[in-house]
Design a protein around this motif. Structure first.
Motif, PDB file in Angstrom:
ATOM      1  N   VAL A  24       0.836  -1.205   0.000  1.00  0.00           N
ATOM      2  CA  VAL A  24       0.000   0.000   0.000  1.00  0.00           C
ATOM      3  C   VAL A  24       0.870   1.253   0.000  1.00  0.00           C
ATOM      4  N   THR A  25       1.930   1.250   0.829  1.00  0.00           N
ATOM      5  CA  THR A  25       2.798   2.424   0.928  1.00  0.00           C
ATOM      6  C   THR A  25       3.471   2.738  -0.397  1.00  0.00           C
ATOM      7  N   VAL A  26       4.087   1.726  -0.992  1.00  0.00           N
ATOM      8  CA  VAL A  26       4.790   1.927  -2.258  1.00  0.00           C
ATOM      9  C   VAL A  26       3.820   2.356  -3.351  1.00  0.00           C
ATOM     10  N   SER A  27       2.662   1.714  -3.385  1.00  0.00           N
ATOM     11  CA  SER A  27       1.673   2.030  -4.416  1.00  0.00           C
ATOM     12  C   SER A  27       1.216   3.473  -4.330  1.00  0.00           C
ATOM     13  N   ALA A 244      13.127  -0.878  -9.022  1.00  0.00           N
ATOM     14  CA  ALA A 244      13.239  -2.223  -9.611  1.00  0.00           C
ATOM     15  C   ALA A 244      13.741  -3.212  -8.567  1.00  0.00           C
ATOM     16  N   GLY A 245      14.758  -2.797  -7.818  1.00  0.00           N
ATOM     17  CA  GLY A 245      15.266  -3.661  -6.757  1.00  0.00           C
ATOM     18  C   GLY A 245      14.225  -3.919  -5.690  1.00  0.00           C
ATOM     19  N   MET A 246      13.401  -2.911  -5.396  1.00  0.00           N
ATOM     20  CA  MET A 246      12.358  -3.084  -4.391  1.00  0.00           C
ATOM     21  C   MET A 246      11.336  -4.129  -4.837  1.00  0.00           C
ATOM     22  N   VAL A 247      10.962  -4.084  -6.096  1.00  0.00           N
ATOM     23  CA  VAL A 247      10.004  -5.080  -6.604  1.00  0.00           C
ATOM     24  C   VAL A 247      10.608  -6.477  -6.555  1.00  0.00           C
ATOM     25  N   VAL A 248      11.863  -6.591  -6.966  1.00  0.00           N
ATOM     26  CA  VAL A 248      12.511  -7.903  -7.010  1.00  0.00           C
ATOM     27  C   VAL A 248      12.682  -8.486  -5.609  1.00  0.00           C
ATOM     28  N   THR A 249      12.865  -7.629  -4.605  1.00  0.00           N
ATOM     29  CA  THR A 249      13.082  -8.138  -3.248  1.00  0.00           C
ATOM     30  C   THR A 249      11.782  -8.477  -2.524  1.00  0.00           C
TER      31      THR A 249
END
Length: 497
Positions: A24-27, A244-249
């Motif tokens: 929710v936060t990232v979105s 990108a790194g955040m999504v992958v992790t």
């Protein structure tokens, strides 16, 4: 073993709740802030991360390893931590204007000063959190971390909506640190630990020497490439690489982060009790890859719809980076266990050497790749992550003594489950002309088919986790199959090679 299962269950619940909060936060924040604002926050975070790495040389985690813990030990943990953090905080506050000028953003100075205060509050709670981990009170830790995550997320979203820009992240860090300190002292009101003491300073610094260096090297490896990007290219590029790194992790946060927080106390307790570490290590690799591999590769297939849902259409430029990095991260599975296993066995120096070799080689590769752009940095992970995997396995093998064939035996079922898990999503992609830009309904169908394939693979391969499920569901000793499957896992201790 039952205690470890409960710990992993608590961690799984915490990770899923934390993932939802983070989602929710990232979105929301990705739609409220510009890539430039997010890039500046990443640079500020990277600077502070490097500074906080020095605090690890006085890590209170030495309390977890000690056979018995006394009040002077806890007081020493706080005292040494504060003595080490004090000069770091002062030095960083003095350098803040120069660092802001270096990146051409005057507001960065204020960001750094706010997170310095957050670091001080974290110092207050660190010994208590270490004691909770030592006692394997992961239910309390899960409640604490969830409350802190809510506080941080609410602060970030509210301030971003009010126009605070990249400073939203700094104030959120401060709010989360304050919540951690308050709740930790509420769960364990050990006010006596703030009385200065150096009774156990040799143990604290002896443990913190190697482990602090390992932590510092890890933080350097995380932060340096993004700080270099910020100087060579632009803050927008930093934001794209970071997101990108955040999504992958995301799979790491569900699987590997929880494993790490449980692994060190669990392995340390096992060593104290004389348990078979080899068996536990191989079983851990088997369980990690069962979840981590399918999640990473499914993320690679569904990168476009995931980014669209999580961050919005303005971030679709990171999709190729996510696809590259998610495949490369398949090789990451043993790295997370290296430090907890070696530290539990008293081999801190080997953990330091392994980390030093990995960081020196991988940081050089990443920084060199950054000169060629962000996509080159992503591709370089096909070199850096397999190298770290090899170093991790070799370092642990010196002490645990497993055979390479045993590693293959622990992993082949996970590989088979992963293949079955991906069969459905790949069929959906083929039906769409091998176009990975799937619609949201098609992506949801792919996730359902992946779950069905994973479940079928779990049963068909008779994966050790299948036995764990049977034991978890056992209410009257009826599932003897589960116990027989667990008994097949090698229990011998192979000689060191």
């Amino acid at each position: 073993m039952a205690g470890i299962r409960r710990a992993l269950l608590f961690n799984a619940c915490e990770r899923y709740v934390g993932l939802a909060i983070n989602f929710v936060t990232v979105s929301v924040v990705s739609r409220l802030l510009t890539p430039g604002e997010i890039g500046l926050s990443v640079i500020g975070l990277g600077i502070m991360t490097l500074a906080l790495a020095l605090r690890e040389f006085a890590s209170p985690d030495f309390l977890i390893q000690r056979p018995e813990v006394s009040r002077p030990d806890v007081r020493t943990a706080f005292t040494v931590l504060l003595v080490l953090y004090g000069p770091v905080a002062v030095g960083l506050a003095v350098l803040a204007p120069w660092l802001a000028e270096l990146y051409g953003e005057p507001g960065l100075s204020g960001y750094i000063r706010v997170v310095i205060a957050a670091g001080l509050l974290e110092t207050l709670s660190s010994p208590v959190v270490a004691l909770l981990r030592r006692d394997m009170a992961f239910g309390v830790i899960a409640a604490l971390n969830t409350a802190v995550a809510v506080a941080g997320a609410a602060t970030t979203i509210t301030l971003a909506a009010l126009g605070f820009g990249f400073m939203s992240f700094a104030w959120a860090w401060l709010a989360a640190a304050a919540a951690t300190a308050v709740l930790a002292l509420w769960f364990r009101p050990h006010w006596w630990m703030f009385i200065p003491s150096l009774a156990s300073w040799r143990s604290a610094l002896g443990f913190g020497g190697c482990n602090g260096a390992v932590a510092a090297l890890g933080r350097l490896y995380e932060s340096l490439p993004q700080l270099v990007l910020g100087r060579i290219l632009s803050v927008d590029v930093v934001a794209f690489y970071n997101r990108a790194g955040m999504v992958v992790t995301l799979p790491d946060r569900i699987v590997l982060s929880g494993v790490f927080s449980v692994a060190f106390p669990a392995f340390a307790a096992g060593v104290r009790q004389g348990s078979n570490v080899e068996r536990a290590y191989l079983l851990a690799l088997s369980h990690i890859t069962l979840f981590h591999w399918p999640a990473l590769l499914l993320l690679g297939v569904l990168a476009h719809p995931v980014v669209m849902i999580l961050m919005g259409p303005q971030w679709t430029g990171i999709v190729p980076l996510v696809q590259i990095m998610s495949i490369a991260c398949v090789f990451w599975f043993p790295v997370i266990l290296t430090q907890p296993v070696l530290v539990a066995l008293g081999a801190q120096q080997d953990a330091l050497v392994a980390k030093l070799v990995s960081v020196l080689v991988c940081a050089t590769v990443l920084c060199a790749a950054s000169l060629q752009g962000v996509e080159a940095m992503a591709l370089s992970q096909f070199i850096t992550i397999p190298f770290q995997m090899a170093v991790a396995l070799v370092a642990v093998r010196r002490h645990v003594g497993f055979a390479w064939s045993e590693v293959a035996g622990a992993l082949w079922r996970s590989a088979a489950v992963t293949a079955l898990c991906l069969s459905g999503p790949l069929a959906i992609v083929a039906m769409h002309g091998f176009d990975l830009r799937l619609s949201i309904p098609a992506a949801m169908l792919a996730v359902v088919l992946a779950a069905l394939g994973w479940t079928a693979g779990l049963r068909l391969t008779r994966h050790p986790f299948f036995a764990e499920l049977l034991l978890l569901l056992d209410r009257g000793g009826r599932f003897e199959a589960g116990r027989r499957l667990l008994d097949r896992i090698p229990a011998r201790r192979a000689p060191a090679r």
